[in-house]
Design an enzyme around this catalytic site. Structure first.
Site: not given
Length: 686
Positions: A447, A516
């Site tokens: 990430d 997301d």
């Protein structure tokens, strides 16, 4: 038409790209489109006509790789300042060589020790051409690169083009924009040290005659995971050109004597069969030629983030793993919160070893439990970041991107490590390599949860503005070496969702976390845009608790089943009925997973998507009704890609009919508000 004639024809299975030297010695683009039956049919290089006293010949010509010099007023690919302050590049043809499927054109400056090699590689089966440039300093004194694009694509003249691109922001990536190009320059770019949520380094051009199923389309992208720039220029002389490469904003590169600079590859192709065929060519190329593990389908995963957030420990993760295994999940992924000092998002980043309070015996007890349940184990990391509250930062505060006279800005309470530094690279290699060596980890979610600020490098060995490129090179080195040391690990690229999705990172990562945003209706538009450029097997898509109780679980599963299926909800809160239904959908997905992830994708209509296996014998159709009225609506579904004289059956619809009939007449699906449908396609006779 061979090298001796200084005219080059690059042919793929269905297309051709040609260029050559005109009488004045300019390297001029000649043709890009459908392959012609005879070499003599391709046009000759245009000659060098000026336009009054205000424009030189290069303003009118379609040069292959224009440099800033002379009467050049359009977008150049190359801009250099020489040691004596001269900022004028004059490139002339020197030689050419060809090795297998690669052609190299060598250009030289007539005065300065500058050599430029233009590389062309064909990918015939995919109708794609790959281009990049290498700039050499053959002298003793350094000169400064101020722009070094990978390519300039020239479109057929005297047409008005529409540019399709993908835009958005965090939580709203991959939104489709199609707009006309008018006189002037349209610029898309990233200045964020990643390819970004806001624009994706992919493009599509059409001249108004194309649709999803027919018409000429030009398309491509850049294999680069940092700052990039696309400049689509329409001149006043009836030409359109699209430049693509590393962003020259705040960029400089000191090229010392004897050194060279290589630009990232750019790929582009042509299709006369519309938008859908263009997507499928790029999908096949990515799956078969780009991804580290090639065209493989991915396991159904469960990610524990939404269930436990930072409060992870052996007990909580074990309980979730037991439920996930009962549903048929194949890969259990523990997200943020597992490493040293990680109580919240303000501490711990950089210290990549298990937190001794949460996991006093390390990760192995949890991993053994997960493996005994029949699942593989995966882990979340964010290697490029560091919290000020960490052992790493306290030991090396100088390792972050920063200007010494400015306080560092925090994003999500974290700073960015300077991956251009070799010591930072070595630290990450050592710590992550140890983590993978000591634990049976099959999957890593990499990430990156913020963009750049204070892009300083106080002790840079050359021009500090080289940071933008050297950072990405450092990222590629670390990730690439970890891949080599641990070749069986599946890696996923995540940057707060799809903020780093490009052809460069896909040489390292087999998957992308697309957004997301897991609200299913929002995801439909995000996934539609994603599908223009990228294949379904790299698109990780979770069923979460977003819109739980508002949308049927079937609808939520159907949306996520359009890619690589994952589960991200709090399974502890799911009812027995929900778990039972989820078990059925996961089993159903596994039965058609290869068709979805590795087959051909057809966008039949808004909200209607078809996948067809490469053997054309099996397929899947998803249809979604997201209207705001409760009135049932008939969705007309006309299939594509079937073999016309094979008989096919469609799940839920009576009869065996030839593919030609299913493609022409189709069938109607009845859907109410916020309803969805999954139909399997199967051949009954071939």
């Amino acid at each position: 038409m061979d090298i001796s004639e200084k005219y080059w024809v690059l042919e793929t299975a269905n297309t051709a790209y040609t260029f050559g030297l005109n009488q004045a010695g300019y390297l001029v683009h000649c043709y890009w489109g459908k392959k012609l039956s005879d070499l003599s049919h391709y046009p000759s290089p245009a000659e060098s006509l000026g336009w009054a006293s205000f424009n030189g010949p290069t303003q009118v010509l379609q040069e292959e790789y224009p440099a800033y010099g002379g009467m050049c007023f359009h977008e150049p690919c190359l801009k250099i300042t020489f040691p004596d302050g001269v900022r004028d590049v004059v490139l002339k043809f020197d030689s050419a060589r060809q090795v297998a499927d690669e052609l190299v054109i060598c250009l030289r400056d007539g005065y300065y020790p500058l050599r430029v090699e233009l590389h062309y590689r064909t990918h015939p089966a995919y109708d794609l051409i790959e281009r990049w440039a290498e700039v050499f300093n053959k002298g003793d004194q350094a000169f400064t690169l101020e722009r070094a694009f990978s390519t300039q694509w020239q479109l057929p003249p005297d047409a008005q083009y529409h540019l399709t691109h993908l835009t958005g922001r965090w939580n709203d990536e991959f939104q489709i924009v199609r707009e006309p190009l008018t006189s002037g320059t349209k610029v898309l770019e990233s200045r964020r040290i990643t390819s970004s949520h806001h624009h994706n380094p992919w493009f599509r051009l059409d001249d108004g005659r194309a649709s999803e199923t027919q018409g000429p389309v030009w398309f491509g992208g850049l294999a680069w995971s940092g700052n990039w720039k696309l400049a689509a220029e329409v001149t006043n002389f009836g030409t359109t050109r699209l430049s693509l490469g590393i962003n020259d904003w705040d960029f400089a590169w000191r090229l010392n004597g004897g050194e060279s600079f290589v630009t990232p590859p750019a790929l582009a192709g042509f299709s006369d069969e519309g938008y859908g065929a263009a997507s499928r060519k790029l999908h096949d190329f990515i799956r078969e030629q780009v991804l580290p593990h090639g065209p493989i389908s991915h396991k159904v995963l469960y990610n524990s983030w939404e269930a436990t957030f930072f409060d992870v420990d052996l007990e909580s993760q074990s309980r979730l793993a037991e439920i996930a295994a009962g549903l048929g999940v194949e890969l259990f992924v523990m997200d943020d919160g597992w490493f040293n000092g990680r109580k919240n998002d303000a501490a711990g980043l950089g210290d990549w070893w298990p937190d001794p309070h949460k996991f006093p015996h390390g990760l192995q007890p949890l991993i053994r439990h997960v493996n005994n349940l029949g699942m593989e184990f995966g882990l979340w990391i964010e290697p490029e970041m560091v919290n000020p509250d960490s052992q790493l930062y306290r030991a090396h505060p100088d390792w972050i991107l920063h200007f010494p006279t400015r306080p560092p800005s925090l994003g999500r309470n974290q700073c960015i490590l300077n991956l251009a530094r070799l010591d930072v690279q070595e630290y990450l290699l050592e710590t992550i390599d140890r983590l993978l060596n000591e634990n049976n980890i099959a999957f890593i979610k990499w990430d990156m949860n913020r963009n750049v600020s204070e892009p300083g490098w106080p002790d840079a060995p050359a021009d500090p503005r080289e940071l933008w490129v050297r950072y990405v090179q450092g990222l590629y080195r670390v990730w690439g070496e970890l891949r080599q040391r641990h070749p069986n690990v599946i890696w996923q690229s995540c940057s707060g969702g799809g903020g780093r999705t490009d052809l460069g990172i896909l040489r390292l990562a087999d998957q992308v976390w697309v957004s997301d945003n897991t609200h299913p209706i929002d995801r439909l538009s995000i996934q539609a845009g994603f599908s223009l450029a990228y294949p379904a097997n790299i698109m990780e898509a979770w069923v979460t608790d977003a819109d739980r109780g508002k949308l049927p679980l079937a609808f939520r599963f159907h949306v996520s089943m359009c890619g690589s299926l994952g589960i991200g909800g709090d399974l502890l809160e799911w009812s027995e009925q929900e778990r039972s239904e989820a078990t059925d959908w996961i089993a159903r997905y596994k039965s058609v997973r290869d068709v979805i992830q590795l087959g051909d994708l057809f966008r039949l209509a808004p909200g209607v998507i078809q996948y067809l296996g490469k053997d054309q014998k099996r397929g899947v159709v998803f249809a979604f009704q997201t209207g705001q009225t409760p009135v049932d609506a008939a969705v007309k579904i006309q299939l594509q890609g079937l073999v016309p004289d094979w008989n096919y059956e469609i799940e839920g619809f009576a009869g065996k009919h030839p593919g030609s009939l299913w493609m022409s007449r189709g069938f109607d699906g009845q859907l109410g508000q916020n309803q969805s449908m999954l139909c399997e396609i199967s051949v009954s006779e071939a």
